[in-house]
Design a protein around this motif. Structure first.
Motif, short mmCIF file in Angstrom:
data_model
loop_
_atom_site.label_atom_id
_atom_site.label_comp_id
_atom_site.label_asym_id
_atom_site.label_seq_id
_atom_site.Cartn_x
_atom_site.Cartn_y
_atom_site.Cartn_z
N GLU A 150 1.03 -1.09 0.06
CA GLU A 150 -0.29 0.37 -0.19
C GLU A 150 0.80 1.37 0.10
OE1 GLU A 150 -3.74 1.57 2.27
OE2 GLU A 150 -2.47 0.34 3.13
N HIS A 151 2.21 1.30 0.82
CA HIS A 151 2.94 2.71 1.38
C HIS A 151 4.34 1.98 1.45
CE1 HIS A 151 -0.33 5.26 1.15
NE2 HIS A 151 -1.05 4.31 2.58
N LEU A 152 5.16 2.98 0.75
CA LEU A 152 6.63 2.52 1.56
C LEU A 152 7.39 3.89 1.61
CD1 LEU A 152 9.19 1.32 0.81
CD2 LEU A 152 9.91 1.97 -1.24
N PHE A 153 7.80 4.07 2.74
CA PHE A 153 8.29 5.67 3.60
C PHE A 153 9.12 4.81 3.16
CE2 PHE A 153 3.90 4.85 4.69
CZ PHE A 153 3.47 5.94 4.30
N LEU A 154 10.51 5.54 3.11
CA LEU A 154 11.69 5.64 3.56
C LEU A 154 12.57 6.86 4.39
CD1 LEU A 154 13.34 6.61 0.25
CD2 LEU A 154 13.00 4.57 1.51
N ARG A 155 13.10 6.11 5.52
CA ARG A 155 13.50 6.38 7.02
C ARG A 155 14.17 8.18 6.41
NH1 ARG A 155 15.25 1.56 10.37
NH2 ARG A 155 15.56 3.60 11.15
N PRO A 156 14.01 9.22 7.58
CA PRO A 156 14.83 10.44 6.76
C PRO A 156 16.36 10.33 7.06
CG PRO A 156 12.89 10.65 9.11
CD PRO A 156 13.15 9.18 8.15
N THR A 157 16.29 9.16 7.95
CA THR A 157 18.10 8.79 8.16
C THR A 157 18.43 7.78 6.87
OG1 THR A 157 17.60 6.58 8.77
CG2 THR A 157 18.02 8.48 10.50
N LYS A 158 17.86 7.84 5.90
CA LYS A 158 18.26 7.05 4.35
C LYS A 158 19.01 5.74 4.69
CE LYS A 158 18.72 11.14 2.26
NZ LYS A 158 18.96 12.32 1.22
N ASN A 159 18.85 5.08 6.09
CA ASN A 159 19.17 3.56 6.47
C ASN A 159 18.06 3.13 6.58
OD1 ASN A 159 18.10 4.76 8.96
ND2 ASN A 159 20.02 3.83 10.33
N GLY A 160 16.68 3.61 5.76
CA GLY A 160 16.42 1.76 6.09
C GLY A 160 14.72 2.58 5.46
#
Length: 88
Positions: free
Chosen positions: A40-50
């Motif tokens: 349904e969704h993909l959210f990138l983490r702000p730390t760009k490590n997950g």
């Protein structure tokens, strides 16, 4: 079937030289799953490590199987699965 959040962190130490190519393959798989109604969704983490992937209409075991098929799976140092029940 429920909604499953898969929250993962990538081990960013010693990434291979072709990491960007692996990311492109990962994005292609996730886009296909989204078009099939699995993601349904993909959210990138702000730390760009997950990231956080929102699976829909899957049980937790199936979500785990799908995660294991992702190109980035071997680089994941942690994955947390959170089953959710939609409330209307």
């Amino acid at each position: 079937m429920d909604t499953i959040l898969a929250i993962f962190t990538i081990n960013t130490d010693n990434l291979p030289a072709n990491f960007q190519e692996i990311i492109k393959h990962e994005q292609g798989m996730l886009a296909q799953w989204k078009s099939e109604g699995i993601v349904e969704h993909l959210f990138l983490r702000p730390t760009k490590n997950g990231a956080v992937i929102v699976f829909k209409n899957l049980d937790e075991n199936r979500a785990k199987e799908m995660m294991e098929s992702l190109p980035l799976y071997s680089f994941m140092k942690s994955i947390e699965y959170l089953p959710l029940l939609k409330q209307y």
